[in-house]
Scaffold this motif. Structure first.
Motif, PDB file in Angstrom:
ATOM      1  N   PHE A  95       0.831  -1.202   0.000  1.00  6.47           N
ATOM      2  CA  PHE A  95       0.000   0.000   0.000  1.00  6.47           C
ATOM      3  C   PHE A  95       0.867   1.254   0.000  1.00  6.47           C
ATOM      4  CE2 PHE A  95      -2.287   3.332   2.376  1.00  6.47           C
ATOM      5  CZ  PHE A  95      -3.385   3.488   1.540  1.00  6.47           C
ATOM      6  N   LEU A  96       1.860   1.297   0.903  1.00  9.79           N
ATOM      7  CA  LEU A  96       2.701   2.486   1.001  1.00  9.79           C
ATOM      8  C   LEU A  96       3.493   2.692  -0.281  1.00  9.79           C
ATOM      9  CD1 LEU A  96       4.082   2.133   4.633  1.00  9.79           C
ATOM     10  CD2 LEU A  96       2.552   3.925   3.777  1.00  9.79           C
ATOM     11  N   ALA A  97       4.089   1.609  -0.769  1.00 11.53           N
ATOM     12  CA  ALA A  97       4.926   1.733  -1.958  1.00 11.53           C
ATOM     13  C   ALA A  97       4.094   2.223  -3.134  1.00 11.53           C
ATOM     14  CB  ALA A  97       5.577   0.393  -2.285  1.00 11.53           C
ATOM     15  N   MET A  98       2.921   1.664  -3.315  1.00 10.90           N
ATOM     16  CA  MET A  98       2.097   2.045  -4.455  1.00 10.90           C
ATOM     17  C   MET A  98       1.504   3.439  -4.282  1.00 10.90           C
ATOM     18  SD  MET A  98       2.695  -0.116  -6.568  1.00 10.90           S
ATOM     19  CE  MET A  98       1.671   0.552  -7.879  1.00 10.90           C
ATOM     20  N   THR A  99       1.163   3.814  -3.036  1.00 10.97           N
ATOM     21  CA  THR A  99       0.642   5.155  -2.817  1.00 10.97           C
ATOM     22  C   THR A  99       1.681   6.200  -3.234  1.00 10.97           C
ATOM     23  OG1 THR A  99      -0.669   4.346  -0.985  1.00 10.97           O
ATOM     24  CG2 THR A  99      -0.314   6.707  -1.080  1.00 10.97           C
ATOM     25  N   VAL A 100       2.902   6.015  -2.762  1.00  7.44           N
ATOM     26  CA  VAL A 100       3.939   6.993  -3.083  1.00  7.44           C
ATOM     27  C   VAL A 100       4.258   6.948  -4.584  1.00  7.44           C
ATOM     28  CG1 VAL A 100       6.294   7.725  -2.616  1.00  7.44           C
ATOM     29  CG2 VAL A 100       4.864   6.880  -0.754  1.00  7.44           C
ATOM     30  N   ALA A 101       4.301   5.734  -5.150  1.00  9.69           N
ATOM     31  CA  ALA A 101       4.612   5.619  -6.580  1.00  9.69           C
ATOM     32  C   ALA A 101       3.569   6.348  -7.425  1.00  9.69           C
ATOM     33  CB  ALA A 101       4.686   4.139  -6.980  1.00  9.69           C
ATOM     34  N   PRO A 129      13.680  12.046 -11.904  1.00 11.95           N
ATOM     35  CA  PRO A 129      13.947  11.315 -10.638  1.00 11.95           C
ATOM     36  C   PRO A 129      12.672  10.761 -10.013  1.00 11.95           C
ATOM     37  CG  PRO A 129      14.825  13.574 -10.525  1.00 11.95           C
ATOM     38  CD  PRO A 129      14.130  13.451 -11.837  1.00 11.95           C
ATOM     39  N   CYS A 130      11.547  11.519 -10.172  1.00 14.58           N
ATOM     40  CA  CYS A 130      10.277  11.029  -9.612  1.00 14.58           C
ATOM     41  C   CYS A 130       9.879   9.714 -10.265  1.00 14.58           C
ATOM     42  CB  CYS A 130       9.153  12.039  -9.835  1.00 14.58           C
ATOM     43  SG  CYS A 130       9.426  13.594  -8.997  1.00 14.58           S
ATOM     44  N   GLU A 131       9.977   9.676 -11.613  1.00 17.64           N
ATOM     45  CA  GLU A 131       9.626   8.463 -12.341  1.00 17.64           C
ATOM     46  C   GLU A 131      10.510   7.296 -11.909  1.00 17.64           C
ATOM     47  OE1 GLU A 131       7.282   7.702 -14.524  1.00 17.64           O
ATOM     48  OE2 GLU A 131       6.356   9.704 -14.447  1.00 17.64           O
ATOM     49  N   GLU A 132      11.788   7.597 -11.750  1.00 22.97           N
ATOM     50  CA  GLU A 132      12.743   6.554 -11.388  1.00 22.97           C
ATOM     51  C   GLU A 132      12.412   5.964 -10.024  1.00 22.97           C
ATOM     52  OE1 GLU A 132      17.356   6.901 -11.064  1.00 22.97           O
ATOM     53  OE2 GLU A 132      16.617   7.924 -12.882  1.00 22.97           O
ATOM     54  N   LEU A 133      12.137   6.840  -9.096  1.00 18.36           N
ATOM     55  CA  LEU A 133      11.807   6.383  -7.741  1.00 18.36           C
ATOM     56  C   LEU A 133      10.495   5.582  -7.759  1.00 18.36           C
ATOM     57  CD1 LEU A 133      12.433   6.287  -4.754  1.00 18.36           C
ATOM     58  CD2 LEU A 133      11.363   8.531  -4.475  1.00 18.36           C
ATOM     59  N   ALA A 134       9.541   6.069  -8.550  1.00 21.76           N
ATOM     60  CA  ALA A 134       8.268   5.346  -8.662  1.00 21.76           C
ATOM     61  C   ALA A 134       8.498   3.935  -9.193  1.00 21.76           C
ATOM     62  CB  ALA A 134       7.297   6.116  -9.556  1.00 21.76           C
ATOM     63  N   ASP A 135       9.419   3.808 -10.176  1.00 17.36           N
ATOM     64  CA  ASP A 135       9.739   2.482 -10.705  1.00 17.36           C
ATOM     65  C   ASP A 135      10.279   1.565  -9.613  1.00 17.36           C
ATOM     66  OD1 ASP A 135       8.893   3.035 -13.194  1.00 17.36           O
ATOM     67  OD2 ASP A 135      10.897   3.467 -14.036  1.00 17.36           O
ATOM     68  N   LEU A 136      11.195   2.125  -8.823  1.00 17.25           N
ATOM     69  CA  LEU A 136      11.794   1.313  -7.760  1.00 17.25           C
ATOM     70  C   LEU A 136      10.742   0.855  -6.751  1.00 17.25           C
ATOM     71  CD1 LEU A 136      15.069   3.361  -7.165  1.00 17.25           C
ATOM     72  CD2 LEU A 136      14.867   1.067  -8.170  1.00 17.25           C
ATOM     73  N   LEU A 137       9.827   1.772  -6.424  1.00 19.10           N
ATOM     74  CA  LEU A 137       8.776   1.429  -5.455  1.00 19.10           C
ATOM     75  C   LEU A 137       7.859   0.359  -6.035  1.00 19.10           C
ATOM     76  CD1 LEU A 137       8.027   5.021  -4.145  1.00 19.10           C
ATOM     77  CD2 LEU A 137       8.927   3.118  -2.794  1.00 19.10           C
ATOM     78  N   GLN A 138       7.570   0.508  -7.303  1.00 16.47           N
ATOM     79  CA  GLN A 138       6.714  -0.483  -7.935  1.00 16.47           C
ATOM     80  C   GLN A 138       7.396  -1.856  -7.973  1.00 16.47           C
ATOM     81  OE1 GLN A 138       5.224   1.499 -11.380  1.00 16.47           O
ATOM     82  NE2 GLN A 138       3.319   0.296 -11.353  1.00 16.47           N
ATOM     83  N   GLY A 139       8.717  -1.839  -8.140  1.00 10.50           N
ATOM     84  CA  GLY A 139       9.482  -3.084  -8.106  1.00 10.50           C
ATOM     85  C   GLY A 139       9.339  -3.768  -6.761  1.00 10.50           C
ATOM     86  N   LEU A 140       9.327  -2.978  -5.713  1.00 16.67           N
ATOM     87  CA  LEU A 140       9.178  -3.514  -4.371  1.00 16.67           C
ATOM     88  C   LEU A 140       7.795  -4.147  -4.212  1.00 16.67           C
ATOM     89  CD1 LEU A 140      11.153  -3.474  -2.033  1.00 16.67           C
ATOM     90  CD2 LEU A 140      10.043  -1.424  -1.169  1.00 16.67           C
TER      91      LEU A 140
END
Lengths: 839, 321
Positions: free
Chosen positions: A685-691, A799-810
């Motif tokens: 939930f947290l990872a996807m919310t932030v992503a 950088p936002c997109e990149e971080l979102a990708d990483l969160l989505q990977g998680l």
């Protein structure tokens, strides 16, 4: 004395009265109780009754009339006044019940063995071979200790002359002993002084006897401890409450058919740590459904091969397979002669006069005396309600007579008994007792020294004064039954049994895979419903603040809720109409809205119901209250303010659930799966919310960062640290990278990794690798890249997109982890056995 | 009376299509010994080798085998091979049997101790999973049983009526088609006709049991090939005390072929109905398709040539089947 109480109490000459003599005097064993009742102030009595009702509701004591995970259960109905029975009278009843249990056991031994009863003409073959309940594959099986009937219930009633009669025998999987126990726990607190002063015999000894009896029969080898389980058909069964209740009380794992598996001639429980042999199955599942290999083949509920285990004498099945046969009322007329033949004794308690129409003289009698009789099916597997002869007129009557004539052996007729009456408490009339027909279900269990009878039992009263059938299914009420004693009252309690060091059991070695699966989902759903409640509350409060306007932050909040699945997806051409409130309210209250709060509550209740015996009472109370609240709201149309108040309450319950899980549950494998479920869900939930936040153009509006903090319950931490308006860098740091924030992504992932490590050590399989890799990549993200970023105005933010990708990977790693755990440890409810047949 | 000797081969093969992780099977594939049937040789080969096996007798005295497979497997092959000798046993004169009402009354309960053979027969007198007892069935059989007719004459008339009015049609029914539906549609296979005839007899208050077994695959020269010869077959046995020479109180009827079984029927097992003695009944976990391939070959041993395939070793056979 007690004149007010008895002002409208009828003393009928047609019935025996439990409390009054024919002359209208109070019977001696009722005097003290009636005086006490007279002395209790009305408001005190009201308070006590409220206590009783509350206790029943909060313990979730139900009798499923039409079971539904969403709660169509009917609360158990309990009259506060006990049925009081004096010691000498009970001594006779008790001896007669024990004798009858002994007799029925001997009959089963005969019918599945030598069949002398048939050879000597003491029993018609139709009542054995003609019954579906006679299980042919079980012929010749001799259960351990020669015991077929381990627990037995008998319905008793008193005729106008005061004599007790047997109305029906229950030999399949008798229900109600657990309800009797719960009734006792409640009523002994409603009248604590009376309970003590009247010297009421306790029922706990009965359950100890049951345990001792089963333990003594368990076919253990070497130094094995007897492993006993309670087999339930599942939460849809009408007495599931009782299954869970007794399992917890007796300390047996509550299992369903798919939890057990047969290998060769041994039956095992599938546990997290492998197969564990089972010695005793206390079954609440009908015997015909217990083994699809040899019994009813279409049943997915059973345990394939169980009959073979019984054949080898390697398991106690209580009651033995095939024992349901004796529940036929048609047997009653034959019992006196059989009793003399098998036990060499006179049958102590008569059965209600019964005519089996399969005998010509009996059939003639039934036809001549139709008006005085009640017609019942001869075979318990026939679906037919009792029919009162005098209520059938005209064509219906002729039709019934024709049916009996065509298949006489399928019907029995019984004399209609005018049941005795007992006082019940009236809520409509303050301080006035009513009279209701009453019956008593008594219980016996096998012990090494013969049958032990529960002092008391489950008393039941009809709904109205004139009703003739006692049935919980038809809305009757129950009563506690108080058997008084002249001797000392046993102080034994199952709740603190004396245990030797050898008996000590440490955390959950025997957890069934199904329980673990359900605990895992309980964890996930309890987090998921918290998340959806939080999201809806934040969105709703923005709508309220905006006065119903579609402010940018409302638009953004709705979109995020949609992306996270809390609100339904909208197709390309559907306009979002003015009613964002309407949509939010639906997501809160309508269980048909997938992903919404109400639907999450329903799923939560569903998984909780399946592991009910593992939850503490308080835990269960909270869940119950939650569901009641949500259901109550369905009936009215809540306003926005009411909805927000409801969400506040929901989040309150949610944190108490967390508290129970953290403080009150044993740290066994099951608990770890529950926590892993929770952590996994929150991480996603947290990872996807932030992503989503980072990717969505609509996030670029004032107020969204604050919203994000509120959503992840981190706003107080943020304010105490930065005391300024939220900015992107510190918010992301707090919600993603800060490993001290329990609502942060890295914190959740690290905790999850710790549990996985522990599981890897104990269960020998490591599931954490994918997650560890995704976490590593996230750690390598350079936070400095978010410095000096004008988030609100930057449409394009690499950088936002990149971080979102990483969160989505998680998030992906978390889903894979969930699937891998399921593959390795869970039962897979959908994966059922199938029958094959070749000719 | 010279017995006729047969070699029977009954092969069943399941190709599940995907892995079956756990399987348990109950086999009624070994022939029982009867007054008129000797079993000279009998064996069951199973592939893969079962993890667990037990042989015993069921509640009706039939040989039964239980096997379990605990290792994943994609196919199951079971071959039962037997050599049996069948002695002629036709009842001499059907007209000499007891009036049917007398048999019915002997089977009815009257609170005295029954004759052992009558009590034994009551096991086959009531409803069972595939046999309902309904007035439609008694009505169908009524004209075959006028007052005082000898029971075997009545049973033969009933058999002939079913043979005349019903059509053999493998597409019309499944193993679970209810007997009343068969009565209505007048189509079915040997199991259906056997169940129907049993249901009619029981509805009349008579005892009847279900017999499973085999027919000669290739007819003797000049005789027609019987229906149901390429698979396991089913027929009916009627309780008619005292009518058989040699002690048996039961007489067989084959409603699918309208004849009284003699030396061309080989008995496997009998029970109340199909469900008691299904040749192969199992429960599997996993797997895809569950339609078996079944092949039955019955060859008289006094014939000169024994077909090649019956002399093969079981292993090589398994690969081809």
């Amino acid at each position: 004395m007690a004149r007010t109480l008895l002002a409208i109490y009828p003393n009928s000459p047609r019935r025996y009265d439990e409390m009054l003599t024919a002359k209208g005097d109070v019977r001696p064993h009722w005097e003290k109780f009636l005086n006490h009742l007279d002395s209790v102030a009305p408001e005190e009595m009201r308070r006590r009754i409220e206590f009783a009702e509350q206790r029943i509701q909060e313990n979730g004591v139900t009798y499923n009339v039409y079971a539904d995970p969403n709660g169509a259960d009917r609360p158990w109905s309990l009259d506060p006044l006990p049925l009081i029975i004096p010691p000498d009278e009970w001594a006779e009843v008790s001896a007669a019940v024990a004798q009858r249990a002994t007799l029925l056991n001997a009959i089963l031994a005969d019918l599945y063995g030598e069949q002398t009863l048939l050879a000597e003409g003491l029993l018609p073959p139709a009542l054995v071979y003609g019954q579906h309940g006679y299980l042919w594959p079980c012929r010749g099986i001799k259960p351990p200790g020669g015991v077929w009937l381990h627990h037995y219930a008998v319905d008793l009633a008193r005729s106008p002359n005061g004599r007790w009669w047997v109305i029906a025998d229950r030999t399949q999987a008798p229900s109600g002993a657990g309800y009797a126990l719960e009734n006792r726990l409640v009523i002994s607190r409603v009248f604590p002084e009376m309970f003590r002063d009247l010297r009421v015999q306790h029922v706990a000894d009965f359950f100890r006897d049951q345990l001792d009896g089963l333990t003594a029969l368990a076919p253990v080898e070497g130094d094995e401890q007897p492993h006993m389980v309670l087999l339930t058909p599942g939460p849809y069964n009408e007495t599931y409450f009782e299954h869970a209740y007794l399992a917890r009380y007796l300390g047996f794992p509550l299992v369903e058919g798919q939890d057990l598996t047969v290998r060769g001639d041994t039956v095992y429980l599938k546990t997290l740590r492998g197969l564990k042999r089972v010695h005793v199955i206390l079954r609440r599942q009908d015997d015909a459904y217990c083994d699809p290999l040899e019994l009813r083949g279409e049943s997915a509920l059973g345990i394939p091969g169980l009959v073979n285990v019984a054949r080898a004498g390697r398991v106690v099945i209580a009651n033995a397979l095939g024992s349901g046969l004796l529940a036929s009322g048609a047997l009653m007329g034959f019992l006196p002669a059989i009793c003399r033949h098998l036990l060499g004794e006179k049958l102590a308690m008569p059965s209600v006069a019964t005519w089996w129409c399969g005998e010509k003289p009996a059939l003639d009698y039934v036809k001549e005396n139709f008006d005085d009789l009640v017609i019942k099916p001869a075979y318990p597997t026939q679906m037919m309600d009792p029919i009162f002869g005098n209520e059938l007129k005209g064509e219906a009557r002729a039709d019934m007579l024709r049916r009996i004539e065509a298949r006489p052996h399928a019907y029995v007729a019984q004399e209609v008994i005018n049941l005795s009456q007992a006082p019940t408490w009236s809520r409509a009339h303050e301080r006035r007792l009513l009279a209701r027909p009453v019956g008593l279900r008594a219980y016996a269990v096998t012990t090494p020294d013969g049958y032990s009878v529960m002092p008391g039992g489950l008393a039941r009263v009809t709904t109205g004064a004139g009703t003739r059938i006692i049935s919980m299914q038809r809305g009757g009420a129950s009563k506690d039954a108080w058997v008084l004693t002249n001797g000392p009252v046993s102080q034994f309690s199952m709740l603190k049994p004396s245990v030797s060091v050898r008996d000590l059991v440490r955390a959950g070695a025997n957890l069934s895979s199904r329980v673990v699966e359900n605990l895992f989902w309980l964890g996930r759903y309890s987090e998921r419903f918290d998340d959806s409640a939080r999201m809806l509350r934040v969105a709703l409060s923005r709508v309220v603040v905006g006065g119903g306007q579609k402010t940018p932050v409302v638009v953004w909040a709705m979109e995020l809720a949609r992306r996270l699945g809390v609100l339904p997806e909208i197709g390309e051409d559907t306009e979002i109409k003015e009613g964002s409130e309407h949509e939010l309210l639906e997501a809160i209250y309508d269980p048909a809205q997938p992903g919404g709060l109400a639907s999450n509550i329903r799923s939560l209740m569903w998984s909780a119901t399946h592991v009910r015996e593992r939850l503490s009472l308080d835990h269960w109370h909270s869940l119950n209250r939650l569901q009641r609240d949500q259901q109550a709201a369905l009936k009215v149309h809540p306003t926005l303010t009411e909805a927000i108040a409801f969400l506040d309450r929901v989040l309150g319950v949610s944190s108490s659930l967390t508290g129970f899980a953290m403080d009150n549950m044993t740290r066994d494998d099951g608990w770890r799966f529950l926590i892993v479920g929770r952590r996994l869900e929150r991480l996603s939930f947290l990872a996807m919310t932030v992503a989503h936040f980072l990717r969505m153009p609509s996030s670029r509006c004032g107020g969204s960062l604050e919203w994000l903090l509120e959503l992840s319950d981190s706003i107080i931490t943020y304010r105490s640290r930065y005391s300024r308006q939220p900015e992107l860098l510190p918010v992301i740091d707090l919600l993603v990278f800060d490993d001290s924030n329990p609502h942060g992504v890295i914190f959740q992932a690290s905790v999850l990794m710790r549990y996985l490590d522990r599981m890897a050590r104990e269960l020998g399989v490591n599931f954490g690798e994918g997650l560890a890799a995704a976490l590593d990549r996230l750690h390598q993200f350079d936070l400095e890249r978010l410095e000096n970023l004008e988030f609100d105005s930057s449409e394009d933010c690499a950088p936002c997109e990149e971080l979102a990708d990483l969160l989505q990977g998680l998030d992906r790693a978390a889903s894979q982890l969930s699937a891998a755990l399921g593959m390795r440890y869970f039962t897979h409810v959908g994966d059922v056995s199938r029958q094959t047949m070749a000719v | 009376m010279t017995p006729v000797r047969y070699r029977v081969l009954h092969e069943t093969r399941y190709d599940y299509g995907s892995l079956v992780s756990l399987s348990q099977q109950q086999l009624h594939l070994s022939p029982r010994v009867l007054e008129w049937q000797q079993v000279e040789e009998q064996r069951i080969d199973i592939e893969p080798v079962p993890t667990w096996r037990r042989d015993g007798r069921d509640a009706f005295g039939n040989p039964v085998t239980w096997v379990a497979f605990h290792a994943p497997h994609e196919m199951l092959f079971i071959r039962s091979m037997m050599t049996v000798a069948v002695t002629p046993h036709l009842p001499k004169v059907l007209e000499d049997s007891l009036p049917w009402e007398e048999v019915r009354d002997r089977l009815a309960y009257d609170a005295t101790d029954p004759l052992p053979e009558d009590l034994d027969a009551t096991r086959f007198l009531f409803e069972s999973p595939h046999v309902r007892i309904k007035h439609e069935l008694a009505a169908y059989a009524a004209d075959c049983f006028p007052p005082d007719r000898p029971i075997l004459v009545g049973a033969k008339a009933l058999m002939a009526k079913i043979f005349r009015e019903f059509t053999f049609d493998p597409e019309a029914t499944t193993v679970s088609t209810p007997v009343l539906e068969v009565l209505e549609n007048k189509r079915g296979v040997c199991q259906d006709f056997a169940h129907l005839m049993i249901a009619c007899l029981r509805a009349m208050g008579l005892a009847a049991r279900y017999v499973s077994g085999y027919l000669l695959t290739r007819p003797p020269p000049g005789k027609p090939r019987l229906i149901g010869a390429d698979a396991s077959h089913a027929w009916v046995s009627v309780y008619a005390p005292g009518s058989q020479q040699g002690g048996s109180d039961w007489v067989d009827f084959d409603p699918t072929n309208d004849l009284l079984p003699d030396t061309e029927h080989i008995t496997l097992a009998f029970g109340r109905d199909f469900s008691d003695i299904s040749p192969l009944r199992g429960i599997i976990l996993g797997g895809g398709g569950t339609e078996p391939d079944v092949a039955v070959t019955v060859v008289p041993l006094d014939e000169e040539e024994i077909p090649e395939e019956m002399l093969d070793e079981p292993d090589s056979e398994a690969d081809e089947a």
